[in-house]
Write a protein that holds these residues in place. Structure first.
Motif, PDB file in Angstrom:
ATOM      1  N   LEU A   1       0.841  -1.204   0.000  1.00 42.80           N
ATOM      2  CA  LEU A   1       0.000   0.000   0.000  1.00 42.80           C
ATOM      3  C   LEU A   1       0.873   1.250   0.000  1.00 42.80           C
ATOM      4  O   LEU A   1       0.594   2.223  -0.715  1.00 42.80           O
ATOM      5  N   LYS A   2       1.945   1.227   0.782  1.00 41.16           N
ATOM      6  CA  LYS A   2       2.890   2.351   0.792  1.00 41.16           C
ATOM      7  C   LYS A   2       3.479   2.579  -0.594  1.00 41.16           C
ATOM      8  O   LYS A   2       3.638   3.710  -1.044  1.00 41.16           O
ATOM      9  N   ASP A   3       3.819   1.476  -1.261  1.00 40.32           N
ATOM     10  CA  ASP A   3       4.478   1.555  -2.576  1.00 40.32           C
ATOM     11  C   ASP A   3       3.514   1.866  -3.717  1.00 40.32           C
ATOM     12  O   ASP A   3       3.945   2.109  -4.851  1.00 40.32           O
ATOM     13  N   GLY A   4       2.232   1.782  -3.440  1.00 39.51           N
ATOM     14  CA  GLY A   4       1.245   2.049  -4.470  1.00 39.51           C
ATOM     15  C   GLY A   4       0.952   0.875  -5.384  1.00 39.51           C
ATOM     16  O   GLY A   4       0.296   1.039  -6.420  1.00 39.51           O
ATOM     17  N   THR A   5       1.416  -0.325  -5.013  1.00 36.83           N
ATOM     18  CA  THR A   5       1.163  -1.498  -5.857  1.00 36.83           C
ATOM     19  C   THR A   5      -0.205  -2.119  -5.581  1.00 36.83           C
ATOM     20  O   THR A   5      -0.679  -2.935  -6.367  1.00 36.83           O
ATOM     21  N   ILE A   6      -0.824  -1.758  -4.442  1.00 34.60           N
ATOM     22  CA  ILE A   6      -2.218  -2.125  -4.193  1.00 34.60           C
ATOM     23  C   ILE A   6      -2.944  -0.876  -3.700  1.00 34.60           C
ATOM     24  O   ILE A   6      -2.310   0.098  -3.274  1.00 34.60           O
TER      25      ILE A   6
ATOM     26  N   GLU B   1       1.534   1.203  12.772  1.00 34.77           N
ATOM     27  CA  GLU B   1       2.837   1.502  12.169  1.00 34.77           C
ATOM     28  C   GLU B   1       2.677   2.266  10.857  1.00 34.77           C
ATOM     29  O   GLU B   1       3.444   3.188  10.561  1.00 34.77           O
ATOM     30  N   LEU B   2       1.666   1.904  10.076  1.00 35.10           N
ATOM     31  CA  LEU B   2       1.423   2.580   8.800  1.00 35.10           C
ATOM     32  C   LEU B   2       1.089   4.054   9.024  1.00 35.10           C
ATOM     33  O   LEU B   2       1.487   4.928   8.240  1.00 35.10           O
ATOM     34  N   GLU B   3       0.375   4.330  10.117  1.00 34.61           N
ATOM     35  CA  GLU B   3      -0.021   5.710  10.404  1.00 34.61           C
ATOM     36  C   GLU B   3       1.144   6.606  10.808  1.00 34.61           C
ATOM     37  O   GLU B   3       1.015   7.832  10.807  1.00 34.61           O
ATOM     38  N   THR B   4       2.277   6.024  11.150  1.00 34.67           N
ATOM     39  CA  THR B   4       3.442   6.842  11.513  1.00 34.67           C
ATOM     40  C   THR B   4       4.064   7.526  10.296  1.00 34.67           C
ATOM     41  O   THR B   4       4.785   8.514  10.440  1.00 34.67           O
ATOM     42  N   SER B   5       3.778   7.004   9.099  1.00 34.83           N
ATOM     43  CA  SER B   5       4.397   7.563   7.893  1.00 34.83           C
ATOM     44  C   SER B   5       3.397   7.982   6.814  1.00 34.83           C
ATOM     45  O   SER B   5       3.776   8.664   5.860  1.00 34.83           O
ATOM     46  N   HIS B   6       2.131   7.581   6.944  1.00 37.33           N
ATOM     47  CA  HIS B   6       1.147   7.879   5.900  1.00 37.33           C
ATOM     48  C   HIS B   6      -0.190   8.286   6.523  1.00 37.33           C
ATOM     49  O   HIS B   6      -0.504   7.924   7.668  1.00 37.33           O
ATOM     50  N   ASP B   7      -0.963   9.045   5.746  1.00 39.13           N
ATOM     51  CA  ASP B   7      -2.330   9.381   6.152  1.00 39.13           C
ATOM     52  C   ASP B   7      -3.242   8.227   5.747  1.00 39.13           C
ATOM     53  O   ASP B   7      -3.496   8.009   4.559  1.00 39.13           O
ATOM     54  N   VAL B   8      -3.694   7.509   6.739  1.00 44.46           N
ATOM     55  CA  VAL B   8      -4.465   6.283   6.517  1.00 44.46           C
ATOM     56  C   VAL B   8      -5.963   6.590   6.551  1.00 44.46           C
ATOM     57  O   VAL B   8      -6.428   7.444   7.309  1.00 44.46           O
ATOM     58  N   LYS B   9      -6.702   5.865   5.721  1.00 47.91           N
ATOM     59  CA  LYS B   9      -8.165   5.924   5.762  1.00 47.91           C
ATOM     60  C   LYS B   9      -8.680   4.519   6.068  1.00 47.91           C
ATOM     61  O   LYS B   9      -8.279   3.550   5.428  1.00 47.91           O
ATOM     62  N   ILE B  10      -9.546   4.423   7.063  1.00 51.97           N
ATOM     63  CA  ILE B  10     -10.154   3.138   7.419  1.00 51.97           C
ATOM     64  C   ILE B  10     -11.611   3.147   6.950  1.00 51.97           C
ATOM     65  O   ILE B  10     -12.408   3.982   7.378  1.00 51.97           O
ATOM     66  N   VAL B  11     -11.917   2.243   6.044  1.00 58.34           N
ATOM     67  CA  VAL B  11     -13.263   2.140   5.470  1.00 58.34           C
ATOM     68  C   VAL B  11     -13.983   0.971   6.137  1.00 58.34           C
ATOM     69  O   VAL B  11     -13.431  -0.126   6.249  1.00 58.34           O
ATOM     70  N   LEU B  12     -15.194   1.209   6.576  1.00 58.48           N
ATOM     71  CA  LEU B  12     -15.985   0.188   7.265  1.00 58.48           C
ATOM     72  C   LEU B  12     -17.324   0.014   6.553  1.00 58.48           C
ATOM     73  O   LEU B  12     -17.752   0.873   5.788  1.00 58.48           O
TER      74      LEU B  12
END
Length: 335
Positions: free
Chosen positions: A190-195, A209-220
Motif C-alpha cells: 500500500l505504501k508503494d502504491g502497488t495495491i 505503524e502505517l499511520e506513523t508515515s502515511h495518512d491512513v483511511k479506514i473504510v468500514l
C-alpha cells in the motif's frame, strides 16, 4: 538344545516387555505433560504484523517460561481457516481462529460443508476483532463500493479477513482485483502504491505503524449496508473500534467483527490443557505488556464468547476459579 530354547524364550519375553514400556511412554508423552517428557507443541497463528501472530507469540512465551514440560513455537500460517485445518489434521496442537470460522469448521457448515472438524476445542477466549478495509487518505476510496476494479489484498489465503472481505464483495457485487498478501507485505504494498488497500481486523499493529508515515483511511461497512449483509451472513456481530485507537478514526467506529479464540486439539490430555490454561491466566500481567487486547479479552467474564465447546482441561481450570461454562459449550466427551 532345551537350554538354548529357554534362553531364547527369556530374551524374547524381555524384548516384548521393553517394547511395551517404550510404547506406553511414547503414548503418554504425546499429550500428557505429567509423563516427565518435554512436549514440543506448535501454535498455528497468522502472518507477522497481525493480531494472531502477536497473540500466539504472547502465549508461546508464557508457556516456555512458566511450564516445565512444554516447548512451544509459533507457526506463520494463513490464519483462521488454515489453522482449523491444521488442528484437525493433527499437524499442530494449538491455534487461533475467529468465532465464525471455528463454528463453521466444527459443524461442517458454509466453507466446510460436509466436513466437520470434530477435534476442535476452545482453549480460552482471545479478544474481539473488528474488520477493516484499509487504504490511504488520497486514494479516492470512501466506501467498500469504491473498491470495485481496484487492486486489493483481502488477507492471507484461508484467513478470516479473506473470508469476510469475500462475503462483503459477493453480497454487494463488488469485484476488486484480488491478491492475497501477508499483513506486513500488504502494508508495504500500500505504501508503494502497488495495491489500493488491504483487509485486516482491529487490533492490528500494522495499521498503527502505517499511520506513523502515511495518512491512513479506514473504510468500514456502513449502517446503510449493515442489514443487507447480516441477512446473508448471520454469524457476524456488530462491534466497536475504541476511541483513540487509530488517527484515522479518532472518535472510534463500528462495524462487523467477531471474537478471536485460542483453540486446542481434543487429542491433547486434560492435564496438559489444564496446565496451559493455568499458566496463561497466571501470567496476564506479561501478556498485557505484549498484547494488551488479549489480556483484556481473555478475562473469565468472556468465556461465553466462543462458538464451539471447551476442552475438558479448560473446563476444569475455569470451574476451579468459580466460573461456570454454559451448558452448550461443555465438551461432548464429558456427557
Amino acid at each position: 538344545m532345551k537350554l538354548g530354547l529357554k534362553i531364547y524364550s527369556v530374551l524374547l519375553l524381555l524384548l516384548l516387555v521393553i517394547s511395551g514400556c517404550s510404547s506406553e511412554s511414547n503414548s503418554e508423552g504425546s499429550g500428557n505433560s505429567s509423563s516427565g517428557e518435554t512436549l514440543k507443541y506448535s501454535i498455528a497463528a497468522g502472518s507477522t504484523g497481525g493480531g494472531f501472530h502477536s497473540g500466539g507469540t504472547a502465549l508461546s512465551t508464557v508457556l516456555n517460561e512458566n511450564t516445565s514440560n512444554l516447548e512451544t513455537v509459533v507457526e506463520v500460517t494463513g490464519s483462521s481457516k488454515d489453522n482449523v485445518q491444521l488442528l484437525q489434521a493433527g499437524e499442530v496442537e494449538m491455534g487461533l481462529s475467529s468465532t465464525e470460522i471455528a463454528w463453521e469448521a466444527y459443524n461442517g457448515e458454509f466453507t466446510f460443508e460436509g466436513q466437520p472438524h470434530d477435534k476442535l476445542r476452545t482453549l480460552f477466549p482471545g479478544w474481539p476483532g473488528v474488520y477493516m478495509f484499509v487504504t490511504l487518505e488520497d486514494s479516492g476510496i470512501d466506501s467498500v463500493h469504491d473498491l470495485d476494479g481496484k487492486k486489493y489484498s483481502s488477507g492471507p489465503k484461508g484467513s478470516a479477513n479473506e473470508v469476510y472481505a469475500d462475503r462483503v464483495f459477493k453480497t454487494f457485487g463488488i469485484e476488486p482485483e484480488i491478491v492475497n498478501l501477508p499483513t506486513s507485505d500488504a502494508a508495504n504494498a500500500l505504501k508503494d502504491g502497488t495495491i489500493d488497500g488491504f483487509s485486516i481486523a482491529w487490533p492490528s499493529s500494522a495499521v498503527t505503524e502505517l499511520e506513523t508515515s502515511h495518512d491512513v483511511k479506514i473504510v468500514l461497512l456502513g449502517d446503510e449496508d449493515k442489514q443487507e449483509f447480516l441477512d446473508q451472513n448471520p454469524p457476524y456481530v456488530w462491534l466497536d473500534i475504541p476511541v483513540g485507537t487509530y488517527k484515522a478514526v479518532p472518535n472510534g467506529a463500528e462495524s462487523f467483527g467477531l471474537y478471536n479464540l485460542f483453540l486446542v486439539s481434543s487429542d491433547i490430555s486434560e492435564d496438559t490443557v489444564y496446565e496451559i490454561v493455568k499458566a496463561a491466566y497466571e501470567n496476564t500481567d506479561y501478556i498485557k505488556q505484549v498484547w494488551p487486547q488479549m489480556a483484556d479479552g481473555m478475562a473469565t467474564e468472556f468465556v461465553d464468547k466462543t462458538t464451539i465447546p471447551y476442552h475438558p482441561g479448560a473446563v476444569k481450570y475455569f470451574e476451579e476459579q468459580g466460573v461456570e461454562i454454559p451448558e452448550d459449550l461443555l465438551p461432548p466427551e464429558s456427557n
